[in-house]
Each structure stands twice: as structure tokens, then as C-alpha cells.
Design a protein around this motif. Structure first.
Motif, short mmCIF file in Angstrom:
data_model
loop_
_atom_site.label_atom_id
_atom_site.label_comp_id
_atom_site.label_asym_id
_atom_site.label_seq_id
_atom_site.Cartn_x
_atom_site.Cartn_y
_atom_site.Cartn_z
N GLY A 1 0.83 -1.23 0.04
CA GLY A 1 0.12 -0.12 -0.12
C GLY A 1 0.84 1.23 -0.04
O GLY A 1 0.39 2.17 -0.64
N ALA A 2 1.93 1.27 0.74
CA ALA A 2 2.71 2.34 0.72
C ALA A 2 3.68 2.54 -0.33
O ALA A 2 3.81 3.76 -0.98
N LEU A 3 4.25 1.53 -0.99
CA LEU A 3 5.26 1.58 -1.95
C LEU A 3 4.72 1.15 -3.46
O LEU A 3 5.34 1.56 -4.22
N GLY A 4 3.49 0.69 -3.42
CA GLY A 4 2.87 0.03 -4.66
C GLY A 4 3.26 -1.02 -5.10
O GLY A 4 4.22 -1.82 -4.23
N LEU A 5 2.49 -1.98 -5.91
CA LEU A 5 2.82 -3.17 -6.20
C LEU A 5 4.23 -3.23 -7.42
O LEU A 5 3.86 -3.13 -8.49
N ASN A 6 5.39 -3.22 -6.64
CA ASN A 6 6.32 -3.21 -7.70
C ASN A 6 7.61 -4.28 -7.10
O ASN A 6 7.20 -4.83 -6.22
N ASP A 7 8.45 -4.50 -7.83
CA ASP A 7 9.76 -5.15 -7.45
C ASP A 7 10.26 -4.75 -6.12
O ASP A 7 10.61 -5.82 -5.40
N THR A 8 10.13 -3.51 -5.65
CA THR A 8 10.90 -3.04 -4.25
C THR A 8 9.80 -3.71 -2.84
O THR A 8 10.25 -4.30 -2.06
N SER A 9 8.67 -3.55 -3.37
CA SER A 9 7.71 -4.10 -2.27
C SER A 9 7.41 -5.57 -2.29
O SER A 9 7.68 -6.23 -1.14
N ILE A 10 7.48 -6.29 -3.47
CA ILE A 10 7.46 -7.49 -3.53
C ILE A 10 8.72 -8.35 -3.10
O ILE A 10 8.39 -9.62 -2.51
N MET A 11 9.81 -8.01 -3.27
CA MET A 11 10.98 -8.39 -2.64
C MET A 11 11.34 -8.12 -1.33
O MET A 11 12.25 -8.63 -0.74
N SER A 12 10.45 -7.19 -0.59
CA SER A 12 10.93 -6.98 0.88
C SER A 12 10.50 -8.12 1.70
O SER A 12 9.61 -8.98 1.36
N VAL A 13 11.36 -8.31 2.67
CA VAL A 13 11.33 -9.28 3.53
C VAL A 13 11.33 -9.14 5.14
O VAL A 13 12.00 -8.12 5.38
N THR A 14 10.62 -9.95 5.87
CA THR A 14 10.41 -9.88 7.24
C THR A 14 11.97 -10.30 7.82
O THR A 14 12.63 -11.14 7.45
N THR A 15 12.55 -9.15 8.49
CA THR A 15 13.65 -9.37 9.27
C THR A 15 13.33 -9.63 10.92
O THR A 15 14.22 -10.25 11.47
N SER A 16 12.32 -9.24 11.51
CA SER A 16 12.04 -9.19 12.70
C SER A 16 10.49 -9.32 12.91
O SER A 16 9.56 -8.66 12.25
N LEU A 17 9.91 -10.38 13.71
CA LEU A 17 8.52 -10.19 14.15
C LEU A 17 8.26 -10.64 15.60
O LEU A 17 8.83 -11.81 16.07
N ASN A 18 7.92 -9.77 16.35
CA ASN A 18 7.65 -9.99 17.85
C ASN A 18 6.23 -9.89 18.10
O ASN A 18 5.57 -9.13 17.79
N ILE A 19 5.38 -11.07 18.66
CA ILE A 19 4.31 -11.35 19.01
C ILE A 19 4.21 -11.33 20.54
O ILE A 19 4.73 -12.18 20.96
N ASN A 20 2.93 -10.72 20.80
CA ASN A 20 2.42 -10.88 22.28
C ASN A 20 1.25 -11.28 22.20
O ASN A 20 0.06 -10.71 21.94
N PHE A 21 0.82 -12.65 22.65
CA PHE A 21 -0.56 -13.11 22.77
C PHE A 21 -1.07 -12.60 23.82
O PHE A 21 -0.59 -12.97 24.92
N LEU A 22 -2.19 -12.01 23.71
CA LEU A 22 -2.93 -11.46 24.93
C LEU A 22 -4.38 -12.26 25.29
O LEU A 22 -4.50 -12.15 26.53
N ARG A 23 -5.02 -12.81 24.60
CA ARG A 23 -6.15 -13.71 24.81
C ARG A 23 -6.29 -14.69 23.97
O ARG A 23 -6.05 -14.61 22.50
N LYS A 24 -7.26 -15.47 24.20
CA LYS A 24 -7.67 -16.60 23.17
C LYS A 24 -8.69 -16.08 22.14
O LYS A 24 -9.67 -15.70 22.55
#
Length: 137
Positions: free
Chosen positions: A66-89
Motif C-alpha cells: 500500500g505504501a510503495l505500490g505493487l512493484n519489485d521493491t515491495s514484492i521483494m521486501s522480507v521480514t527481518t523481525s516479528l515480535n508477537i505478544n499473545f493477549l487472549r484466546k
């Protein structure tokens, strides 16, 4: 600017085993719902952690497109970190909604915050996520 329908099509073609439905997408924001079926549940009848993490990651990816458009830059972006806190079921009989807002869009890194909710219970998050993506340069 990509439409929610076009992003939904792209996500379903790219991630063939997921059921992502994009509700909103614009510059740095994405709201997405994942339908929940038996394959997303873990023993005990709750939505699995990997399902929640996958949805959060997908919403982040959608916000980047949404920010960069559907292009090679956005498509090739990759996750480097993901921190999740589970709060409830989360409820297991409905979908899970992800709301992602990008909080920093840099030249090399993009940081976003994602809140996950059981559909229909948007006042009570089931998880809170902060993710970082690397942008190819």
C-alpha cells in the motif's frame, strides 16, 4: 494505489494455502481478515500461533505494498523481525482481523505495528505485533 480487491487477488495467488481477504489498503495501512477453518486450529480448539503470526506478517506485507505500490521493491521486501505478544484466546468459530499501520518507512527498513482481533470483537485485541521488513536496495 492498489485496491483491496487487487491486493486480495495478489495475496491469494502468492500464498495459495492462506485465506486472506483485504478490507482496506492505503498508504501505510492495511486491514485484513483470515477465515478460520479446522486447519488453522491447534489442539484445544484455539487458533494456532503460526496462523496468527502468518496473518500479522501478511498484513504488514499488504501495508508495505500500500505504501510503495505493487512493484519489485515491495514484492521483494522480507521480514527481518516479528515480535508477537499473545493477549487472549481468539474465537475459533470466526475469522481473525489484522490491522497494520506502518510506523517508519525508511530506505532500508520498514517498521509496522499490527493488532489482531477476533472478528466482531475489535475492542479486545488477541495479539499485538511489531514487525520489521528489509527493503531491497
Amino acid at each position: 494505489m492498489i485496491t483491496p480487491e487487487a491486493l486480495t487477488d495478489f495475496m491469494q495467488e502468492t500464498f495459495t494455502n492462506a485465506r486472506f481477504i483485504v478490507k482496506t489498503v492505503d498508504n501505510g495501512h492495511c486491514t485484513m481478515i483470515q477465515e478460520i477453518g479446522e486447519e488453522q486450529l491447534r489442539p484445544g480448539g484455539t487458533v494456532s500461533g503460526p496462523t496468527l503470526m502468518g496473518l500479522a506478517d501478511a498484513a504488514m506485507y499488504g501495508a508495505i505494498i500500500g505504501a510503495l505500490g505493487l512493484n519489485d521493491t515491495s514484492i521483494m521486501s522480507v521480514t527481518t523481525s516479528l515480535n508477537i505478544n499473545f493477549l487472549r484466546k481468539p474465537k475459533a468459530d470466526d475469522g481473525v482481523k489484522a490491522v497494520c499501520d506502518l510506523i517508519k518507512v525508511g530506505k532500508r527498513l520498514i517498521i509496522g505495528e499490527i493488532s489482531l482481533y477476533s472478528v466482531g470483537e475489535e475492542d479486545k485485541p488477541v495479539a499485538h505485533v511489531v514487525a520489521t521488513y528489509s527493503v531491497p536496495g
